[in-house]
Write an enzyme that holds these catalytic residues in place. Structure first.
Site, mmCIF file in Angstrom:
data_model
loop_
_atom_site.group_PDB
_atom_site.id
_atom_site.type_symbol
_atom_site.label_atom_id
_atom_site.label_comp_id
_atom_site.label_asym_id
_atom_site.label_seq_id
_atom_site.Cartn_x
_atom_site.Cartn_y
_atom_site.Cartn_z
ATOM 1 N N THR A 13 0.747 -1.156 0.169
ATOM 2 C CA THR A 13 0.039 -0.432 0.196
ATOM 3 C C THR A 13 0.913 1.252 -0.009
ATOM 4 O OG1 THR A 13 -0.750 -0.236 2.385
ATOM 5 C CG2 THR A 13 -2.022 -0.930 1.073
ATOM 6 N N ARG A 21 -9.598 -5.122 1.795
ATOM 7 C CA ARG A 21 -9.767 -5.834 2.896
ATOM 8 C C ARG A 21 -9.202 -4.547 4.122
ATOM 9 N NH1 ARG A 21 -9.355 -11.278 0.457
ATOM 10 N NH2 ARG A 21 -11.061 -11.846 0.551
ATOM 11 N N HIS A 108 0.159 -16.514 -5.584
ATOM 12 C CA HIS A 108 -0.981 -16.332 -6.301
ATOM 13 C C HIS A 108 -1.166 -15.757 -7.367
ATOM 14 C CE1 HIS A 108 -3.365 -15.004 -2.539
ATOM 15 N NE2 HIS A 108 -4.026 -16.389 -2.831
ATOM 16 N N CYS A 141 -7.141 -15.414 -27.022
ATOM 17 C CA CYS A 141 -5.739 -16.027 -27.383
ATOM 18 C C CYS A 141 -5.586 -15.843 -28.816
ATOM 19 C CB CYS A 141 -6.024 -17.181 -26.799
ATOM 20 S SG CYS A 141 -4.561 -18.428 -27.412
ATOM 21 N N THR A 182 -1.065 -8.639 5.182
ATOM 22 C CA THR A 182 -2.526 -9.772 5.608
ATOM 23 C C THR A 182 -3.634 -10.136 6.102
ATOM 24 O OG1 THR A 182 -2.777 -11.854 4.914
ATOM 25 C CG2 THR A 182 -1.029 -11.951 6.219
#
EC number: 2.3.1.286
Length: 241
Positions: A13, A21, A108, A141, A182
């Site tokens: 951030t 969140r 991720h 694609c 987190t």
């Protein structure tokens, strides 16, 4: 004293990338954006895909730079203490800060690549975004014409087993496990704290908001990450001398 670190959106951030969140998070302000982040919605709804490509094109992550917290983890690695850097982030700011790619476990995936959901073709994201900027609102694609998305894990998709296994090994083989920025509400990433605790590691949490794992932590630091993490890293380095 091997240290494994788990980072989430809160570490970026200060680089100008909103978290999800937190009080000013992307999904806090727009719950519909979280609903649209599911793989089923993305595949089924061309409007969701068009919106996602516009958001990718305009993402502040493209102009973001590593901040003091990212750099502190580079110091931890150079001191020989970093077992692994597990990240939920897709922005690659850890690597840009100087963290060795071999130390970074991207749970991720990365926003810097695109993937085809049909033929698995991987394409540099800047090539696909150039097509979006040129007027293609849902670029197919180039090889098979299938649906493309960022090479990241969406809700409804499983983490790659080999990546999750590497993260679990890192959590189970450290003496200190540090969770940074987190919410520790998304599994299986949040469960890495439990893996570390079960293996006898100390748990340190650095986050602006409370997390479900706070009661089990040896130390909880609710201070600005850009200030708190460099201080913590210095303490860890000094303690290891």
């Amino acid at each position: 004293m091997p240290v494994s670190v788990l980072t989430g959106a809160g570490i970026s951030t200060d680089s100008g990338i909103p978290d999800f969140r937190g009080p000013q998070g992307v999904w806090t302000k727009n719950p519909q954006a979280e609903a649209n982040a599911t793989i089923d919605r993305y595949v089924a709804d061309p409007g969701v895909r068009r919106s996602a490509w516009r958001a990718r094109l305009d993402s502040p992550a493209w102009s973001a730079h590593p901040n003091a917290a990212h750099l502190a983890l580079v110091d931890l690695e150079r001191a020989g203490l970093l077992r692994a850097l597990i990240t939920q982030n897709i922005d690659e700011l850890h690597q840009r800060a100087g963290s060795a790619p071999g130390k970074v476990i991207e749970l991720h995936g990365t926003m810097h690549r695109a993937e085809c959901l049909s033929c698995d073709l991987i394409t540099p994201m800047d090539e696909v975004l150039a097509r979006v900027a040129a007027g293609e609102d849902d670029p197919p694609c180039p090889r098979c014409g299938g649906i493309q998305k960022s090479n990241t894990i969406s809700f409804g998709q499983s983490l790659k087993p080999e990546v999750l296994d590497a993260a679990r090994r890192a959590a189970q083989s450290c003496r200190v496990f540090v969770a940074v920025g987190t919410s520790l509400t998304v599994h299986p990433a949040a469960g890495l704290c439990g893996e570390a605790l079960d293996a006898g590691a100390s748990l340190v949490i650095v986050n602006a908001e409370p997390t479900p794992y706070d009661p089990f932590a040896d130390r909880v630091i609710n201070e600005p990450i850009g200030q708190a993490l460099p201080t913590l890293v210095k303490e860890l380095i000094d303690a290891a001398r």
